[in-house]
Enzyme design. Sequence first.
Site, PDB file in Angstrom:
ATOM      1  N   ASP A 187       7.981   4.865  -2.150  1.00  0.00           N
ATOM      2  CA  ASP A 187       8.126   5.455  -0.818  1.00  0.00           C
ATOM      3  C   ASP A 187       8.334   4.355   0.226  1.00  0.00           C
ATOM      4  OD1 ASP A 187       5.577   4.407  -1.043  1.00  0.00           O
ATOM      5  OD2 ASP A 187       4.534   6.291  -0.754  1.00  0.00           O
TER       6      ASP A 187
ATOM      7  N   ASP B 187      -6.168  12.963   0.830  1.00  0.00           N
ATOM      8  CA  ASP B 187      -5.796  14.389   0.838  1.00  0.00           C
ATOM      9  C   ASP B 187      -5.064  14.798  -0.438  1.00  0.00           C
ATOM     10  OD1 ASP B 187      -3.365  13.144   1.168  1.00  0.00           O
ATOM     11  OD2 ASP B 187      -2.878  14.070   3.094  1.00  0.00           O
TER      12      ASP B 187
ATOM     13  N   HIS C 141      -2.418  13.197  -1.815  1.00  0.00           N
ATOM     14  CA  HIS C 141      -0.971  12.918  -1.890  1.00  0.00           C
ATOM     15  C   HIS C 141      -0.661  11.815  -2.889  1.00  0.00           C
ATOM     16  CE1 HIS C 141      -1.539   9.887   1.561  1.00  0.00           C
ATOM     17  NE2 HIS C 141      -0.888   9.177   0.671  1.00  0.00           N
TER      18      HIS C 141
ATOM     19  N   GLU D  21       2.921  14.786   0.910  1.00  0.00           N
ATOM     20  CA  GLU D  21       1.733  15.351   1.546  1.00  0.00           C
ATOM     21  C   GLU D  21       1.482  16.774   1.027  1.00  0.00           C
ATOM     22  OE1 GLU D  21      -0.203  13.514   2.996  1.00  0.00           O
ATOM     23  OE2 GLU D  21       0.561  12.417   4.734  1.00  0.00           O
TER      24      GLU D  21
END
Length: 260
Positions: A67, A136, A138, A143
């Site tokens: 990413d 979270d 990810h 996300e």
Amino acid sequence: MEVVIVADAAAGGQLIADAVAELITRKPDALFGVATGSTPLPVYEALAAKVAAGELDTSHLKVCQLDEYVGLPADHPESYHAVLKREVLEPLRVPDTNFLGPDGNAEDLPAACAAYEQQLTAAGGVDLQLLGIGTDGHIGFNEPISSLASRTRIKTLTERTRIDNARFFNGLPEVPHHVITQGIGTILQARHLVLLATGHAKAEAVAATIEGPVSSLIPASALQLHPHATVVIDEPAAQQLKLADYYRATYASKPTWQGI
Ligand code: GLP
């Protein structure tokens, strides 16, 4: 899915570095997918030690990025390209020409995403993709509620992720809102997925990933769909697992020749 509970981050780093070294020895021009963040650093350190000791020839190894932030100047020290150059390419002595990554500054970002997908395919696909996990759940920058079939595309970061990553910048306002990330569908095409998670802050996301339902709310839970996924965690990250004893017993009785 295989779950390996290790004593600490260094042990996790060593275990994964051994698997990567085995891959490179078997396939010198393998494509190694790397992740950023603090968690994978022990893996890169253990690999760099093997290279420095002359135990591993990485001159044909190809490395690809998971990413990237959108809009950070190419020479910004926290662009993921710059981070990976510093933390992976240089210590592992991988030539720049063997590095693949998306262009977070392209004028046409969707075209840059599509081009990156093509580059990965042309390079023969990812052999081993190392992953961290966000608090979270990810993976990459996928996300919550990312499509489990998603490909490389632009995403908007949650506030929680921006706050988590603010430590690398001069405060929250500097953290970009937009990123390019390999999609979950892209990640699932790698031949072997290895997720490393350490520390109690990851315990909830780790439990949801391993023992929760497959759900786009916890993007890492997509690893349950992969035929060769390994999750390596330390004791604090394993705290909320229901079947931790089973994972420990299974790994303890595994023949060492099998690796991960
Ligand atoms: C970022 C990266 C992820 C990484 C996550 C966790 O969001 N895009 O690939 O897994 O941070 O980072 P850390 O390992 O520092 O907790």
